[in-house]
Scaffold this active site. Structure first.
Site, mmCIF file in Angstrom:
data_model
loop_
_atom_site.group_PDB
_atom_site.id
_atom_site.type_symbol
_atom_site.label_atom_id
_atom_site.label_comp_id
_atom_site.label_asym_id
_atom_site.label_seq_id
_atom_site.Cartn_x
_atom_site.Cartn_y
_atom_site.Cartn_z
ATOM 1 C CD GLU A 68 -15.103 -10.929 -2.097
ATOM 2 O OE1 GLU A 68 -15.628 -10.225 -1.218
ATOM 3 O OE2 GLU A 68 -14.628 -10.456 -3.140
ATOM 4 C CD GLU A 95 -19.763 10.518 -1.676
ATOM 5 O OE1 GLU A 95 -18.648 10.567 -2.231
ATOM 6 O OE2 GLU A 95 -20.109 11.238 -0.736
ATOM 7 C CB THR A 96 -18.604 4.701 -6.454
ATOM 8 O OG1 THR A 96 -18.632 3.564 -5.591
ATOM 9 C CG2 THR A 96 -17.611 5.717 -5.926
ATOM 10 C CG HIS A 98 -17.660 -0.072 -6.054
ATOM 11 N ND1 HIS A 98 -17.069 1.082 -6.510
ATOM 12 C CD2 HIS A 98 -16.753 -1.055 -6.223
ATOM 13 C CE1 HIS A 98 -15.850 0.804 -6.945
ATOM 14 N NE2 HIS A 98 -15.642 -0.485 -6.781
ATOM 15 C CG PHE A 123 -30.525 -12.187 -1.420
ATOM 16 C CD1 PHE A 123 -29.304 -12.073 -2.059
ATOM 17 C CD2 PHE A 123 -31.273 -11.031 -1.236
ATOM 18 C CE1 PHE A 123 -28.831 -10.847 -2.514
ATOM 19 C CE2 PHE A 123 -30.809 -9.787 -1.678
ATOM 20 C CZ PHE A 123 -29.585 -9.706 -2.318
HETATM 21 N N1 RBF Z 1 -18.867 -5.125 0.513
HETATM 22 C C1 RBF Z 1 -19.996 -5.172 1.251
HETATM 23 O O1 RBF Z 1 -20.355 -6.238 1.742
HETATM 24 N N2 RBF Z 1 -20.725 -4.031 1.487
HETATM 25 C C2 RBF Z 1 -20.400 -2.819 0.952
HETATM 26 O O2 RBF Z 1 -21.098 -1.838 1.223
HETATM 27 C C3 RBF Z 1 -19.227 -2.745 0.141
HETATM 28 N N3 RBF Z 1 -18.871 -1.578 -0.421
HETATM 29 C C4 RBF Z 1 -17.780 -1.539 -1.225
HETATM 30 C C5 RBF Z 1 -17.429 -0.341 -1.858
HETATM 31 C C6 RBF Z 1 -16.313 -0.303 -2.684
HETATM 32 C C7 RBF Z 1 -15.952 1.004 -3.333
HETATM 33 C C8 RBF Z 1 -15.521 -1.480 -2.871
HETATM 34 C C9 RBF Z 1 -14.296 -1.485 -3.766
HETATM 35 C C10 RBF Z 1 -15.878 -2.661 -2.260
HETATM 36 C C11 RBF Z 1 -16.988 -2.715 -1.417
HETATM 37 N N4 RBF Z 1 -17.341 -3.913 -0.791
HETATM 38 C C12 RBF Z 1 -18.478 -3.945 -0.042
HETATM 39 C C13 RBF Z 1 -16.483 -5.107 -0.858
HETATM 40 C C14 RBF Z 1 -16.873 -6.086 -1.955
HETATM 41 O O3 RBF Z 1 -18.011 -6.844 -1.562
HETATM 42 C C15 RBF Z 1 -15.700 -7.089 -2.223
HETATM 43 O O4 RBF Z 1 -15.320 -7.677 -1.002
HETATM 44 C C16 RBF Z 1 -14.500 -6.393 -2.843
HETATM 45 O O5 RBF Z 1 -14.885 -5.649 -3.974
HETATM 46 C C17 RBF Z 1 -13.430 -7.434 -3.253
HETATM 47 O O6 RBF Z 1 -13.948 -8.348 -4.223
#
Ligand code: RBF
Length: 162
Positions: A68, A95-96, A98, A123
């Site tokens: 976001e 582990e995924t 994402h 950034f």
């Molecule tokens: N947001 C982060 O800022 N750092 C992360 O390490 C992170 N890991 C995520 C892992 C998964 C599996 C998911 C679903 C979301 C993660 N997010 C993380 C949140 C992501 O930035 C965002 O807020 C959500 O996906 C909602 O749009």
């Protein structure tokens, strides 16, 4: 002129013109991995203040996660009142897949906002393999990347004089 610095935490203050009285900074910070992003924010704010920026010249906006950050940055960048926006987040390799999607999306998104509004949008997003690597870069042995993000914003506003 190009700087030979590899790590902006090592900048010398004499290189900076601290006349930032008319400049306003936005900080967008992700709540995900808050223990890390809170330290990045602390570093960025302290560094701005060290260069004469007052509280009323800083606007802070939180977003749920790093994904976001781009929209949060756009909300701050689109007005005339802010000169630079600093984005702070921490995406830890899991582990995924994402990690890859989020990291790529936020890098692209922040770039687009910066070019669209012709403003520095910095950034300041960590992409470590684990929590320890994140801590090392959020006030630990590798400095604080929040400090560096603030220095980058100041440099991009043309206040670097080396
Ligand atoms: N947001 C982060 O800022 N750092 C992360 O390490 C992170 N890991 C995520 C892992 C998964 C599996 C998911 C679903 C979301 C993660 N997010 C993380 C949140 C992501 O930035 C965002 O807020 C959500 O996906 C909602 O749009």
């Amino acid at each position: 002129m190009a700087s030979s610095l590899k790590n902006l935490s090592e900048y010398t203050q004499k290189n900076l013109n601290t006349n930032l009285t008319d400049k306003r900074f936005g900080i967008v910070v992700a709540e995900w991995n808050e223990a890390i992003t809170g330290k990045l924010m602390e570093g960025a704010i302290n560094t701005l203040k060290k260069h004469g920026v007052k509280d009323n010249q800083i606007v802070i906006h939180t977003v749920p996660g790093s994904f976001e950050l781009s929209l949060g940055a756009q909300w701050l960048a689109q007005g005339d009142d802010l000169d630079a926006v600093i984005c702070l987040g921490c995406i830890i390799q899991g582990e995924t897949r994402h990690f890859d999607f989020i990291a790529h999306a936020v890098a692209q998104g922040i770039t687009q906002v910066s070019l669209k509004y012709d403003k520095p949008v910095i950034f300041g997003v960590l992409t470590p393999d684990n929590q320890q690597q994140a801590l090392d870069r959020a006030g630990g042995k590798h400095g604080n990347k929040g400090d560096e993000a603030a220095i980058t914003a100041i440099k991009m506003l043309g206040f670097w004089e080396d």
